[in-house]
Design a protein around this motif. Structure first.
Motif, PDB file in Angstrom:
ATOM      1  N   PRO A  22       0.576  -1.185  -0.105  1.00 54.09           N
ATOM      2  CA  PRO A  22      -0.043  -0.069   0.103  1.00 54.09           C
ATOM      3  C   PRO A  22       0.850   1.285  -0.028  1.00 54.09           C
ATOM      4  O   PRO A  22       0.334   2.298  -0.604  1.00 54.09           O
ATOM      5  CB  PRO A  22      -0.676  -0.193   1.219  1.00 54.09           C
ATOM      6  N   TYR A  23       2.140   1.310   0.687  1.00 49.68           N
ATOM      7  CA  TYR A  23       2.873   2.507   0.553  1.00 49.68           C
ATOM      8  C   TYR A  23       3.446   2.779  -0.588  1.00 49.68           C
ATOM      9  O   TYR A  23       3.330   3.953  -1.095  1.00 49.68           O
ATOM     10  CB  TYR A  23       3.873   2.297   1.634  1.00 49.68           C
ATOM     11  N   GLN A  24       3.779   1.574  -1.457  1.00 53.93           N
ATOM     12  CA  GLN A  24       4.231   1.850  -2.716  1.00 53.93           C
ATOM     13  C   GLN A  24       3.218   2.566  -3.563  1.00 53.93           C
ATOM     14  O   GLN A  24       3.332   3.450  -4.306  1.00 53.93           O
ATOM     15  CB  GLN A  24       4.764   0.705  -3.326  1.00 53.93           C
ATOM     16  N   LYS A  25       2.045   1.861  -3.441  1.00 52.55           N
ATOM     17  CA  LYS A  25       1.040   2.460  -4.461  1.00 52.55           C
ATOM     18  C   LYS A  25       0.661   3.977  -4.227  1.00 52.55           C
ATOM     19  O   LYS A  25       0.296   4.570  -4.808  1.00 52.55           O
ATOM     20  CB  LYS A  25      -0.456   1.482  -4.191  1.00 52.55           C
ATOM     21  N   LEU A  26       0.587   4.248  -2.800  1.00 48.50           N
ATOM     22  CA  LEU A  26       0.280   5.680  -2.407  1.00 48.50           C
ATOM     23  C   LEU A  26       1.406   6.539  -2.970  1.00 48.50           C
ATOM     24  O   LEU A  26       1.168   7.801  -3.235  1.00 48.50           O
ATOM     25  CB  LEU A  26       0.019   5.750  -0.925  1.00 48.50           C
ATOM     26  N   ALA A  27       2.499   5.859  -2.861  1.00 48.65           N
ATOM     27  CA  ALA A  27       3.802   6.890  -3.253  1.00 48.65           C
ATOM     28  C   ALA A  27       3.717   7.240  -4.817  1.00 48.65           C
ATOM     29  O   ALA A  27       3.907   8.214  -5.506  1.00 48.65           O
ATOM     30  CB  ALA A  27       5.046   6.196  -3.123  1.00 48.65           C
ATOM     31  N   GLU A  28       3.285   6.169  -5.647  1.00 45.60           N
ATOM     32  CA  GLU A  28       3.130   6.226  -7.164  1.00 45.60           C
ATOM     33  C   GLU A  28       1.907   7.216  -7.380  1.00 45.60           C
ATOM     34  O   GLU A  28       2.252   8.280  -8.061  1.00 45.60           O
ATOM     35  CB  GLU A  28       2.668   4.714  -7.731  1.00 45.60           C
ATOM     36  N   GLU A  29       1.114   7.075  -6.620  1.00 46.16           N
ATOM     37  CA  GLU A  29      -0.002   8.080  -6.759  1.00 46.16           C
ATOM     38  C   GLU A  29       0.250   9.551  -6.464  1.00 46.16           C
ATOM     39  O   GLU A  29      -0.070  10.489  -7.017  1.00 46.16           O
ATOM     40  CB  GLU A  29      -1.319   7.800  -5.891  1.00 46.16           C
TER      41      GLU A  29
END
Length: 158
Positions: A22-29
């Motif tokens: 989830p942190y990786q996905k949020l960072a991408e966003e």
């Protein structure tokens, strides 16, 4: 606070995606790396901007259908000590100090959850007995009108 910071906070407030990273996905966003996001969050925690990151559990779905806002009167010099113990109880989700009012003398407020009204009342009786409190009330919720966290930052407003 930069526009980028506000965007990151807006994404965090929205909630975590249900995925393996989830942190990786949020960072991408947010347009940054996962490490940059984690460093930013840690910095905000150190500054006191963020106290914690956690899940909201829907207490009603999990079987805790009784909610009582218990209000207590006590000497001002006892509030912090008693509130500290009260806030540590599993049944207490919120604990606040508020000023006394002329027709409402209660200083300490605690939201107490239970599986029944009796369970909440028993918990409050246990608190007042342990803390030697004589003046209190329990204000029971009758229906839920809103259940979301605070939204201080939105992506569409930087």
């Amino acid at each position: 606070m930069t526009g980028s910071d506000k965007k990151i906070l807006a994404l965090l407030q929205k909630g975590f995606p249900i995925c393996e990273n989830p942190y990786q996905k949020l960072a991408e966003e947010a347009g940054i790396t996962e490490n940059e996001l984690l460093e930013k969050i840690e910095g905000w925690k150190q500054e006191g901007l963020i106290r914690k990151i956690g899940a909201f559990v829907n207490h009603r779905i999990s079987g805790y259908t009784a909610n009582g806002m218990a209000v207590f009167d006590m000497p001002k010099d006892k509030v912090r000590e008693i509130a500290s113990r009260m806030a540590g109880r599993d049944s207490v989700s919120h604990c606040y100090e508020r000023p006394r009012l002329p027709r409402w003398p209660y200083r300490l407020y605690a939201m107490i959850h239970g599986k029944s009204r009796d369970e909440v009342e028993t918990e409050v009786r246990d608190i007042v007995r342990q803390e030697d409190i004589t003046d209190y009330r329990i204000l029971f919720s009758t229906r839920e009108l809103k259940k979301t966290g605070s939204r201080l930052f939105r992506e569409d407003r930087s």
